[in-house]
Design a protein around this motif. Structure first.
Motif, short mmCIF file in Angstrom:
data_model
loop_
_atom_site.label_atom_id
_atom_site.label_comp_id
_atom_site.label_asym_id
_atom_site.label_seq_id
_atom_site.Cartn_x
_atom_site.Cartn_y
_atom_site.Cartn_z
N ALA A 126 -17.37 -3.10 -37.15
CA ALA A 126 -18.28 -2.35 -38.01
C ALA A 126 -18.03 -2.73 -39.46
O ALA A 126 -16.88 -2.92 -39.87
CB ALA A 126 -18.11 -0.86 -37.83
N PHE B 62 -14.52 5.00 -37.38
CA PHE B 62 -14.69 3.76 -36.61
C PHE B 62 -13.34 3.22 -36.15
O PHE B 62 -13.19 2.79 -35.00
CB PHE B 62 -15.43 2.72 -37.44
N ARG C 269 -11.91 4.98 -33.30
CA ARG C 269 -12.65 4.67 -32.07
C ARG C 269 -12.31 3.28 -31.54
O ARG C 269 -12.76 2.88 -30.48
CB ARG C 269 -14.16 4.77 -32.36
N TYR D 285 -12.59 0.30 -33.40
CA TYR D 285 -13.32 -0.78 -34.04
C TYR D 285 -12.44 -1.53 -35.05
O TYR D 285 -11.55 -0.94 -35.68
CB TYR D 285 -14.52 -0.24 -34.82
N ARG E 169 -17.78 11.06 -37.92
CA ARG E 169 -17.96 10.93 -36.47
C ARG E 169 -19.42 10.71 -36.11
O ARG E 169 -19.73 9.96 -35.17
CB ARG E 169 -17.42 12.20 -35.78
N VAL F 244 -20.36 7.04 -36.10
CA VAL F 244 -19.90 6.33 -34.90
C VAL F 244 -20.80 6.67 -33.72
O VAL F 244 -21.19 5.79 -32.94
CB VAL F 244 -18.44 6.67 -34.60
N GLU G 68 -23.11 4.01 -31.52
CA GLU G 68 -22.87 3.79 -30.10
C GLU G 68 -23.99 4.30 -29.20
O GLU G 68 -23.92 4.14 -27.99
CB GLU G 68 -21.54 4.45 -29.70
#
Length: 275
Positions: A5, A22, A25, A27, A202, A205, A209
């Motif tokens: 990202a 990110f 998560r 990334y 959040r 993200v 997704e």
């Protein structure tokens, strides 16, 4: 495979939380900003050559960089900076074939809270069908930014999300910024709306997704207002004639999260009472 990202404006309050979300998560994050900060690549994205050079292939672009309000800046600087940033980022994305855009828009597209003339609110809670009525230059750049994202999505066939946020807060900033504000009459211009920075991060993200169709625009908010007074009491005083389309018990927020929940599964986890 590890996803990648790119986050613009990554040294700011929202951008830093988006970059963290990110990374949490899993990334790889390219963090860009015009100022120096740890973990951030310094670059002036208003320079088209610099934008083309630094923005390469990625799974998602989270575009947050902007002058964040009309107050304290010259109007022409806000317009030139925000629109140039948007144009250059989209052009560089297209060249790099980045297939997802998540744009930091604002609830100010309603006309609040900076409008120089009164704004007519049609109903509560406010949702995505509510009329847009930007007046100040910052709100105009957010609305035009959404329109530019819309054009990019039509042109490329790629999905995008414009996330319309109110005042972004943390446990540290809330007593400093909101505390003095919420006792004033002008708080009604905010719709007493805010969002915790972690929830905002959040949501980016989640939008990245989610398999979106085209360009989706939606509000996100905390579940409650920032006021200590109940919502109906606030409305009885500040917006007595405005239609209330659903019950608003307790401290219910006046920006609807329903569309964000439907599209990306967003639900706020944090509120000022946790601070």
């Amino acid at each position: 495979m590890v996803k990648h990202a790119i986050v613009t404006g990554a040294a700011g309050l929202l951008g830093s939380h988006v970059a963290t979300a990110f990374r949490d998560r899993g990334y790889t994050v390219t963090a860009l900003d015009v100022i120096d900060a740890p973990g951030v690549d310094k670059v002036d994205l208003t320079d088209p050559n610099a934008a083309m050079e630094v923005i390469g292939p990625a799974d998602c672009m989270a575009h947050i960089a902007s002058l964040p309000r009309p107050v304290g800046y010259e109007a022409e600087d806000v317009f030139r900076t925000n629109m140039t940033l948007m144009f250059n980022v989209l052009a560089a994305m297209e060249k790099a074939e980045i297939g997802k855009m998540v744009f930091a828009s604002s609830f100010s597209i309603l006309g609040l809270p900076f409008a120089p003339k009164p704004v007519d609110i049609a109903y509560f809670p406010v949702d995505e069908n509510h009329p847009r009525a930007p007046q100040d230059v910052y709100a105009v750049t957010k609305w035009l930014g959404e329109e530019m994202v819309d054009a990019w999505a039509r042109r490329t066939g790629h999905p995008a999300a414009s996330i319309r946020m109110p005042w972004i807060q943390t446990a540290k900033s809330f007593p400093e910024q909101v505390g003095p504000r919420r006792a004033r009459k002008e708080a009604g211009l905010d719709l007493w709306a805010y969002i915790d920075a972690r929830d905002a991060g959040r949501a980016f993200v989640q939008a990245a997704e989610t398999d979106l169709a085209g360009h989706e625009r939606f509000f996100i908010s905390a579940a409650d207002t920032y006021s200590e007074r109940e919502t109906t009491s606030l409305l009885d005083e500040a917006y007595p004639a405005v239609e209330r389309r659903t019950p608003l018990p307790g401290h219910t927020a006046l920006l609807s999260n329903a569309r964000a929940e439907e599209l990306i599964g967003y639900a706020p986890e944090y509120g000022w009472r946790d601070y």
